[in-house]
Every structure is written in C-alpha cells, then in structure tokens.
Design a protein around this motif. Sequence first.
Motif, mmCIF file in Angstrom:
data_model
loop_
_atom_site.group_PDB
_atom_site.id
_atom_site.type_symbol
_atom_site.label_atom_id
_atom_site.label_comp_id
_atom_site.label_asym_id
_atom_site.label_seq_id
_atom_site.Cartn_x
_atom_site.Cartn_y
_atom_site.Cartn_z
ATOM 1 N N VAL A 178 0.838 -1.204 0.000
ATOM 2 C CA VAL A 178 0.000 0.000 0.000
ATOM 3 C C VAL A 178 0.871 1.250 0.000
ATOM 4 C CG1 VAL A 178 -1.686 1.335 1.333
ATOM 5 C CG2 VAL A 178 -1.954 -1.140 1.115
ATOM 6 N N ILE A 179 1.894 1.252 0.831
ATOM 7 C CA ILE A 179 2.753 2.437 0.944
ATOM 8 C C ILE A 179 3.590 2.623 -0.318
ATOM 9 C CG2 ILE A 179 4.671 3.458 2.223
ATOM 10 C CD1 ILE A 179 3.483 1.933 4.716
ATOM 11 N N SER A 180 4.220 1.562 -0.801
ATOM 12 C CA SER A 180 5.093 1.703 -1.975
ATOM 13 C C SER A 180 4.292 2.051 -3.229
ATOM 14 C CB SER A 180 5.898 0.417 -2.194
ATOM 15 O OG SER A 180 5.034 -0.679 -2.464
ATOM 16 N N LYS A 181 3.196 1.361 -3.462
ATOM 17 C CA LYS A 181 2.378 1.653 -4.640
ATOM 18 C C LYS A 181 1.578 2.934 -4.448
ATOM 19 C CE LYS A 181 2.127 -3.118 -6.229
ATOM 20 N NZ LYS A 181 3.149 -3.616 -5.286
ATOM 21 N N ASP A 233 2.006 6.439 10.295
ATOM 22 C CA ASP A 233 2.854 7.600 10.035
ATOM 23 C C ASP A 233 3.288 7.621 8.567
ATOM 24 O OD1 ASP A 233 4.605 9.807 10.365
ATOM 25 O OD2 ASP A 233 6.271 8.470 10.850
ATOM 26 N N ALA A 234 3.670 6.456 8.042
ATOM 27 C CA ALA A 234 4.095 6.377 6.644
ATOM 28 C C ALA A 234 2.945 6.728 5.700
ATOM 29 C CB ALA A 234 4.631 4.983 6.341
ATOM 30 N N LEU A 235 1.731 6.267 6.024
ATOM 31 C CA LEU A 235 0.565 6.599 5.202
ATOM 32 C C LEU A 235 0.298 8.099 5.210
ATOM 33 C CD1 LEU A 235 -1.891 3.727 6.275
ATOM 34 C CD2 LEU A 235 -0.739 3.945 4.067
ATOM 35 N N GLN A 236 0.392 8.692 6.394
ATOM 36 C CA GLN A 236 0.122 10.131 6.504
ATOM 37 C C GLN A 236 1.224 10.942 5.846
ATOM 38 O OE1 GLN A 236 -2.224 12.144 9.676
ATOM 39 N NE2 GLN A 236 -0.210 12.588 10.528
ATOM 40 N N GLU A 237 2.458 10.536 6.039
ATOM 41 C CA GLU A 237 3.595 11.244 5.452
ATOM 42 C C GLU A 237 3.509 11.258 3.929
ATOM 43 O OE1 GLU A 237 7.207 13.381 5.368
ATOM 44 O OE2 GLU A 237 5.899 12.897 7.071
#
Length: 426
Positions: A178-181, A233-237
Amino acid sequence: MKFYRLSLVVLTLALALFLSAAFSAPPAAPANPPQEVLTVWGWDDFLPDAFAEYQKAHPEITLNYTVVEKSEMLQRFKLALALNQPLPDICILESETLDGIDGSELFLDLEEAPYSLPRDQVLEFRLAQFENAQGHLWAVPATLSASGIAYNRAIAQAFLQTEDPVQVGIVFSSWADVISKGLKFRKQFPEKAMFASLEDAAVMLFGQSRTPYLQNNTLLQPYRFLNAFQILDALQEAGLALSYQQYSPQWMNSLETDQVFFYPCSLWLMSMGIFHTGQSWGFTRAPSGSYAWGGTVWAIPKTSRHAEAAWNFIQAVLLSPSGAAYAKNHGTGTLISYSPAYAEEGYQDLIMEDFAGQNIGKMYFDQIFPEVQTRPAGENEALLKEVYLQTVRTMMGTPEMNGEEAYALFLQKLRQRLPDYQEESA
C-alpha cells in the motif's frame, strides 16, 4: 444490471426450496403465555422486521422495541445496571464493547438445559469472548466479524487497468505494498487518496492481531502498537489518507465520489446500505490479511421474566434455516453465524448490486474468513482500542507527529486510564 437482478431472484427462489423451514414453524418449547411481551433495545430494523414475520405464527407474543443509537447502547446498558433497572429480555451487544460486562454473571448459560445451544452450529472465531467459567456460551453471535476492504472500481481500473477483486487483493497484499504503490498512486492522481481517514487503516491494523493485547493486566507484545503507528505515520507522510474522522459527514460524503480508493468493509457494514452511493464497489482481502471488526451478539439476562420466549425467538432468527434465509434476503442482505446453512448449495453466494454484482459470499469464504483464527479473550480491549484511536486522531491533527512519538503518547494515555498495567518485556 438486469442479469444481476435476475440472478438474485433465482437465488431467492432457490433458498426458499433449500431452506424450507419457516418462522411459522411451531416452537420446540411449550406455547408461551397469552400476551407475553418481549422487550428489546436496538438500533436498526432487522430485529423488529424479523419479529413481525415471527409474530404471524406466534400472535400471543408482542414486541416492545426501543430504538437506542448504536453509539449510546453500551452506556444505556451500564446505566441500567448501575441503577438496578430492568434489562431488556434480549440484549444486543457489540463484540468489541464488552469491557466491564461480566457476561457469565449477567446472562443465562445457553449451553445448559433447557436451552442446550448446539455450539457446533455457531460460526465465529471469537467465541472465547462469550464464554463463562465452564466454557459455555452466554451469547449467540448474530453477525460475522471477519472483515475485508471495499475499493472503488473506477479508481482501480484507472490505476491498475483491472477492477478484478482477486487481482486488486494481490497488488495490495501487504501494508508495504500500500505504501510503496501509494507513492505512485499519489503522483498519478494527486487529487485522490487511498483512505478517507487514517482511522480506516487503524481499525484494520488493530483487528489484525491474532493474540490478545492485554492479559493479566499486562500489555502483550507492545511492539505491535509501535509497528501500527509507524505504518500510519508512513501513510500520513505520503499523503495517502485524508483527515476525515471515521463516520463523520465528510467521511460519509466521500463515499459518493471517486476521490477515495479504499474503505474498511464488513458484511454488517454492507447490510446497512452504506455503499449504496451510485459508485461501483469491489470487495477483497485487506492488506496483510483479514481483521476482526464489529459484529454483534444476542444474550438473555438472568433477570428476564420471558427467557423461554426470548430463546424461542433467538432460535428462530439466528439458529434456523429460515432465519439464515431471512437475513440473506432482508434489505441488502447479510450472512449470519448459523453454520448448517452453509452446507446448503447456494447459501454462501451473496450477490450485491452495489458491488457490481460481485459474489461477496464467495470472496468472503474463499479469502477472508479462512484467514482468521480462534482468538482468546483479552482484557479491557474496548478501552485499549479507544485510547489507540484517540492517539490516531491526534496524529491526524498533528501531521508532524511521527510513529515513535505517537506510540509514546499512546502508552502515556493508556497509563492514565490503566495506572497499574505492566508491559511485557521484549
């Protein structure tokens, strides 16, 4: 669309043949006294609608149904206990809000005579939450809690060149995916988001634990929360989540646009018609697997003066072929925990127009329900989740807060609510 409607009609007729028992069948127990009144508190129309059918064959029973908002049900229940006021004859409780409720003390043992609930007829992976000291159930699960994810088919087609549920699940098989794509997604569609709220991802992460969070006043494997806050945090960033509070008007309105890709999704949420928005939806496995979210149980207080009538009604609605068929055909339809129904050909099929005619039941039982495991009961889980989501909302309002800071704030807030809890050492 006409094909899907025709399929639904054919399926309904098939169910009528396969599940031939009806609410009108005579009760197994002796007839109830004339003018017996069952009192129930609830928040939707499923139970009163089912009772209206049941009453056709049981005119000696009437229903006193009080509508209580879902968000207020637990408080009203606890207030009645504190004031020693009568409880309803059937208590509808959310699986995730049982903190402070001693079910074995308050409710009848449904595996003891004269009730003799056949445990093997109940399909749910969290039964340990509803057991007394003898390991017997004091409640009947009404809705299944294993959950997946809903996705906007138009966005999937534009981004992935496919809207196939299995393929979407494969592409986003983990939170790392999810984060990378998602970075590519944001670059390609800067006006769109993966989630309407950081809370949406948070509830999935919370429910993906296969072991309790708190036992014997000890926070087990606390690093699970650190991992969750780092993912959030990664999703929000990356700008992958909007800042709407879950279920807020803005969150609800977002369902009517092509702005958001994913929403947490359960069978009970579908049955509420929340995805009846004019958009085309798909249903698939959540990133990193299935998760527990919501679900309800029905229980009979030991103080009920109409326990026999309450049990007869519960059996008819939740523990019978006719009850399973009724749930599937009521409103947008759902599947309940009565396991023998799943042996009937076609029962697992659940076709939904809001999901482009997708067979929701096939996806659910092929990829979502099999991933969940029996989960032991934990302590103060509702309180823990409340503190966790409070921290997530603080993150939403403080974008500069990183995962480690959010984790520290979570532990601080938890200490304020549970001063004596311990943390399991690494």
